[in-house]
Design a protein around this motif. Sequence first.
Motif: not given
Length: 395
Positions: A111-112, A241-242, A239, A208, A211
Amino acid sequence: MGQLQERYKNYREPQKYMAAGVYPYFRAITSKQGPEVEMDGHKVLMFGSNAYTGLTGDERVIEAAHKALDKYGSGCAGSRFLNGTLDIHVQLEKELAEFEHKDDALCFATGFSVNAGVIAMVVGRGDYIICDDRDHASIVDGRRLSFATQLHYKHNDMEDLERVLQKLPKEAIKLIVVDGVFSMEGDLAKLPEIVELKHKYNCSLMVDEAHGLGVFGKQGRGVCDHFGLTDEVDLIMGTFSKSLASIGGFIAGDADTINFLRHSCRTYIFSASDTPAATAAALEALHILQEEPSRLEHLWDVTNYALKRFKEEGFEIGDTESPIIPLYVRDIEKTFMVTKLAFDNGVFINPVIPPACAPQDTLVRFALMASHTQEQVERGVQILKKAFKELEIIK
Ligand SMILES: Cc1ncc(COP(=O)(O)O)c(C=O)c1O
């Protein structure tokens, strides 16, 4: 001693906390990331995770990753642009674009690297980029890498945003970039007001959803969907990753902008693609998210329960409206101490100190997953209440 060693020999901040026995970083977990994890042979309640959907340990996700590993091997050995594209990358991009109601999407290895690459690329010399003060570090780095003029406004302060926007040339490209859900404090961007200002001052908007995805909106599409504003948002970032139980990230938008990024975004072209297992895991998690609405409902049940209980017990929890609950401590030393005390009593939470927040705003971050039970949340509240009282953070 070399110049570098000379400079860093005095950097002893972490060692100070190690010596005090409260250093809270790099704690090794020896099990799957679930509502309870194993650490040092003990079970610990996990309230420090970003796995909101609770899918990281899901057998179907693990099985999908296994199959991809067997079929495609362990890595792609190159970037998407050249030899690193698999059919499952193409499928995931197509499904993410449909999920986010955009023309097209691109998947990245993290995501970064989405934020760092996309923001740097879509705006350049002569353009403007405008960020909320509390935007994530990856947005800040994307902004820094861009040749556009960089501006920012006070967190969620719409008057300040308007003050910034009204000074900018009407015809210039002006990109506003915000976290949909702010990652440490759990509050939401004021998207309805931001969209109004976007139109008033002829701007573009990127949100973004790191979350927001899996948490807000229909089937967990995110905060843009939650506010009914998906069509008004030019670029949606997310992302894996969550909520998608993997690692990687994506950008979704209109066909022309994505076409440009596909052929010019440096973190997409000059970095290896997301691994087969990570891609397949994210794809499976995306399917489960859409097929199991009860997961989202349960996440909100435990979130609302935790919000109510922390308020009842006198914790200061700020303006959160999400499964991210900041428990304010407002003291750096005590933030480390309460993290350690909670951990010793079986609760994993994350300390948030500068530069992630202002020195007077330190907190511990308590985050919910759909796999938590109400009983586990209550246990967490009780342990934290005891620790906060012992350190006289709450009465
Ligand atoms: C708001 C936000 N954007 C982007 C990222 C970067 O995502 P990833 O960790 O998947 O690289 C994060 C992760 O912490 C985040 O919180």
